[in-house]
Design a protein around this motif. Structure first.
Motif, PDB file in Angstrom:
ATOM      1  N   LEU A  21       0.926  -1.029  -0.038  1.00  0.00           N
ATOM      2  CA  LEU A  21       0.021   0.017   0.016  1.00  0.00           C
ATOM      3  C   LEU A  21       0.804   1.348  -0.245  1.00  0.00           C
ATOM      4  N   LEU A  22       2.023   1.281   0.721  1.00  0.00           N
ATOM      5  CA  LEU A  22       2.993   2.317   0.566  1.00  0.00           C
ATOM      6  C   LEU A  22       3.596   2.668  -0.521  1.00  0.00           C
ATOM      7  N   LEU A  23       4.014   1.576  -1.233  1.00  0.00           N
ATOM      8  CA  LEU A  23       4.730   1.880  -2.311  1.00  0.00           C
ATOM      9  C   LEU A  23       3.994   2.601  -3.460  1.00  0.00           C
ATOM     10  N   PRO A  24       4.395   3.434  -4.099  1.00  0.00           N
ATOM     11  CA  PRO A  24       3.849   4.141  -5.289  1.00  0.00           C
ATOM     12  C   PRO A  24       3.932   3.491  -6.430  1.00  0.00           C
ATOM     13  N   ASN A  25       2.731   3.514  -7.225  1.00  0.00           N
ATOM     14  CA  ASN A  25       2.533   3.086  -8.346  1.00  0.00           C
ATOM     15  C   ASN A  25       2.984   1.243  -8.406  1.00  0.00           C
ATOM     16  N   PHE A  26       2.602   0.577  -7.400  1.00  0.00           N
ATOM     17  CA  PHE A  26       2.967  -0.681  -7.181  1.00  0.00           C
ATOM     18  C   PHE A  26       1.552  -1.448  -7.171  1.00  0.00           C
ATOM     19  N   ASP A  27       1.712  -2.939  -6.845  1.00  0.00           N
ATOM     20  CA  ASP A  27       0.776  -3.524  -7.088  1.00  0.00           C
ATOM     21  C   ASP A  27      -0.379  -3.295  -5.951  1.00  0.00           C
ATOM     22  N   VAL A  28      -1.807  -3.766  -6.432  1.00  0.00           N
ATOM     23  CA  VAL A  28      -2.934  -3.309  -5.678  1.00  0.00           C
ATOM     24  C   VAL A  28      -3.325  -4.409  -4.544  1.00  0.00           C
ATOM     25  N   VAL A  29      -3.698  -4.092  -3.317  1.00  0.00           N
ATOM     26  CA  VAL A  29      -4.056  -4.682  -2.443  1.00  0.00           C
ATOM     27  C   VAL A  29      -5.571  -5.269  -2.409  1.00  0.00           C
ATOM     28  N   ASP A  30      -6.002  -6.161  -2.837  1.00  0.00           N
ATOM     29  CA  ASP A  30      -7.469  -6.552  -2.946  1.00  0.00           C
ATOM     30  C   ASP A  30      -7.953  -6.975  -1.397  1.00  0.00           C
ATOM     31  N   ASN A  31      -7.459  -7.975  -0.647  1.00  0.00           N
ATOM     32  CA  ASN A  31      -7.915  -8.403   0.442  1.00  0.00           C
ATOM     33  C   ASN A  31      -6.754  -9.000   1.405  1.00  0.00           C
ATOM     34  N   LEU A  32      -6.945  -8.852   2.787  1.00  0.00           N
ATOM     35  CA  LEU A  32      -6.095  -9.631   3.762  1.00  0.00           C
ATOM     36  C   LEU A  32      -6.996 -10.486   4.367  1.00  0.00           C
ATOM     37  N   TRP A  33      -6.694 -11.805   4.581  1.00  0.00           N
ATOM     38  CA  TRP A  33      -7.777 -12.372   5.673  1.00  0.00           C
ATOM     39  C   TRP A  33      -7.008 -13.664   6.353  1.00  0.00           C
ATOM     40  N   LEU A  34      -7.644 -13.983   7.280  1.00  0.00           N
ATOM     41  CA  LEU A  34      -7.118 -15.130   8.030  1.00  0.00           C
ATOM     42  C   LEU A  34      -8.184 -16.291   7.698  1.00  0.00           C
ATOM     43  N   GLU A  35      -7.626 -17.524   7.391  1.00  0.00           N
ATOM     44  CA  GLU A  35      -8.441 -18.632   7.200  1.00  0.00           C
ATOM     45  C   GLU A  35      -8.169 -19.695   8.386  1.00  0.00           C
TER      46      GLU A  35
END
Length: 264
Positions: A21-35
């Motif tokens: 999230l902090l890196l500019p123009n980087f990959d998109v975070v869709d979800n974080l979850w605990l399974e």
């Protein structure tokens, strides 16, 4: 599974999500979850972990050969590769994108250093640290994107043979790989330390709700004074003090073929 067993997996997922999230123009975070439960197959003595995107942590349980069993407790992330930089030339990745990806590899490791209890070892980030080594090696050996900004290329994947330049030269290449690896580590640590309150809040909400979306992460970042990185982003601007990793230089007399193998 309890809050105590969830905690290291929450830290792992939060570290990955926040650094992206902090890196500019980087990959998109869709979800974080605990399974709480996932599936694992054991076959021919090897364990295969099955998750949605291949990114997760787990604690395998004992089972007889060839049996299916439950993977109790796992942290997961779904992060979509950016198309603005990472894939702008088909499958080719730009130097800027690889530097960001190298920094990203340290997110979960540094999050664990910052948040796990003193003396508690973290084994969840082992594959990401290995990937960081591979990226750093490829950048220096194959692309000539070293910390000295040298355009020299020392290895090509379509070469018939590898040219050895002697142990001293290979040791110099190892030093360059180590330096860019450490620069990425320093940058990731600096980013997460500045945003430690955000990291703690992400872990807290992940423990409570067990799933966070990209919008949730943006909200947490904004509510807690998060500081994103800006362009131009470059590891060459990082303050480098002294080597932190010794794995590349401990075997300085060894053949540089190891680095060529990694680059391949």
């Amino acid at each position: 599974w309890t809050r105590e067993t969830k905690f290291p997996h929450s830290v792992w997922a939060a570290g990955r999500g926040l650094i992206a999230l902090l890196l500019p123009n980087f990959d998109v975070v869709d979800n974080l979850w605990l399974e709480p439960c996932s599936w694992e197959a054991k076959n021919s003595g090897s364990l295969f972990c099955l998750h949605e995107d291949g990114s997760g942590t787990g604690e395998p349980q004992e089972s007889s050969m060839g049996a299916w069993l439950v993977y109790v407790g796992i942290g997961c992330t779904k992060i979509t590769k950016a198309r603005n930089e990472g894939s702008m030339y088909g499958n080719a990745e730009s130097r800027s994108y690889l530097e960001k990806k190298l920094v990203f590899c340290f997110g979960s490791h540094i999050a664990a250093q910052l948040l796990l209890p003193f003396g508690e070892e973290n084994f969840l980030s082992a594959s990401e640290l290995k990937q960081a080594q591979e990226i750093a090696t490829r950048m220096v050996i194959q692309y000539g994107w070293g910390p000295d900004d040298s355009p020299a290329v020392y290895y090509s994947t379509n070469a018939v043979t590898a040219l050895s330049m002697g142990n001293n030269h290979e040791f110099e290449m190892a030093a360059k790989v180590e330096k860019i690896y450490d620069l990425a580590y320093e940058k990731a640590r600096e980013m997460l330390k500045k945003n430690c309150q955000v990291l703690e809040k992400i872990v807290e909400e992940l423990l409570e709700f067990e799933i966070l979306t990209g919008k949730d992460l943006d909200r947490i970042l904004n509510e807690n004074g998060g500081l994103r990185e800006k362009e131009p982003f470059s590891l060459l601007h990082v303050d480098y003090k002294e080597p932190l990793s010794r794995s590349f230089l401990d075997e300085g007399s060894a053949s540089g073929t190891t680095f060529l193998d990694v680059a391949a």
